[in-house]
Write a protein that holds these residues in place. Structure first.
Motif, mmCIF file in Angstrom:
data_model
loop_
_atom_site.group_PDB
_atom_site.id
_atom_site.type_symbol
_atom_site.label_atom_id
_atom_site.label_comp_id
_atom_site.label_asym_id
_atom_site.label_seq_id
_atom_site.Cartn_x
_atom_site.Cartn_y
_atom_site.Cartn_z
ATOM 1 N N ARG A 91 0.831 -1.208 0.000
ATOM 2 C CA ARG A 91 0.000 0.000 0.000
ATOM 3 C C ARG A 91 0.863 1.255 0.000
ATOM 4 N N PRO A 92 0.298 2.368 -0.429
ATOM 5 C CA PRO A 92 1.051 3.637 -0.393
ATOM 6 C C PRO A 92 1.307 4.096 1.036
ATOM 7 N N HIS A 93 2.235 5.005 1.204
ATOM 8 C CA HIS A 93 2.515 5.679 2.480
ATOM 9 C C HIS A 93 2.860 4.713 3.609
ATOM 10 N N GLY A 94 3.820 3.834 3.371
ATOM 11 C CA GLY A 94 4.323 3.011 4.461
ATOM 12 C C GLY A 94 4.116 1.520 4.354
ATOM 13 N N GLY A 95 3.545 1.035 3.255
ATOM 14 C CA GLY A 95 3.386 -0.409 3.101
ATOM 15 C C GLY A 95 4.758 -1.074 3.055
ATOM 16 N N HIS A 96 4.911 -2.161 3.793
ATOM 17 C CA HIS A 96 6.220 -2.809 3.843
ATOM 18 C C HIS A 96 6.068 -4.313 4.043
#
Length: 114
Positions: free
Chosen positions: A96-101
C-alpha cells in the motif's frame, strides 16, 4: 467556402488535442529495499519518484545469479506491486502507499507503481 475551411481546421485541431498522449506521471516519494553485495553485506537501495505504470527491474538484483532484494518499503503515494523475478514476472505482492512494507522473507527483483 472560408467558413467550411475554418470549421475543418478547428475540427482537426480539436482532434489532435484529444488524441495527444497524456503526460507521464510518477509516484511521489521513496521506495526502498535491502540487497546484499557479492560478499553478503547488506545495502539499502531505493527509487525516488519512480514512474507509474512502468516495470522497473532493480539493477542490483536483476541477474538470476544474484540474491534477490528483500524488506521492501513503499513510502510513495502509489501502490507498489513487487515481483519475485525481473521484468515484473513471477510471484507478486502489493504494498500500500505511504508506508506499506514487508519482511525479509519477501524476495524482490522488480516493481511497478500504479
Amino acid at each position: 467556402m472560408r467558413l467550411r475551411a475554418l470549421a475543418t481546421t478547428a475540427a482537426c485541431g480539436l482532434a489532435l488535442l484529444f488524441a495527444a498522449a497524456p503526460s507521464a506521471s510518477a509516484a511521489e516519494g521513496r521506495f526502498t529495499y535491502v540487497y546484499n553485495d557479492p560478499s553478503g553485506a547488506p545495502h539499502l537501495g531505493g527509487l525516488v519518484d519512480p514512474p507509474s505504470g512502468v516495470c522497473i527491474t532493480l539493477r542490483e538484483v536483476e541477474h538470476p545469479w544474484t540474491t534477490p532484494a528483500h524488506s521492501p518499503r513503499n513510502d510513495t503515494d502509489a501502490t507498489a506491486v513487487v515481483f519475485s523475478e525481473a521484468n515484473c514476472e513471477g510471484d507478486h505482492f502489493s504494498l500500500r502507499p505511504h508506508g506499506g512494507h514487508a519482511s525479509e522473507r519477501l524476495k524482490v527483483r522488480s516493481v511497478v507503481f500504479s
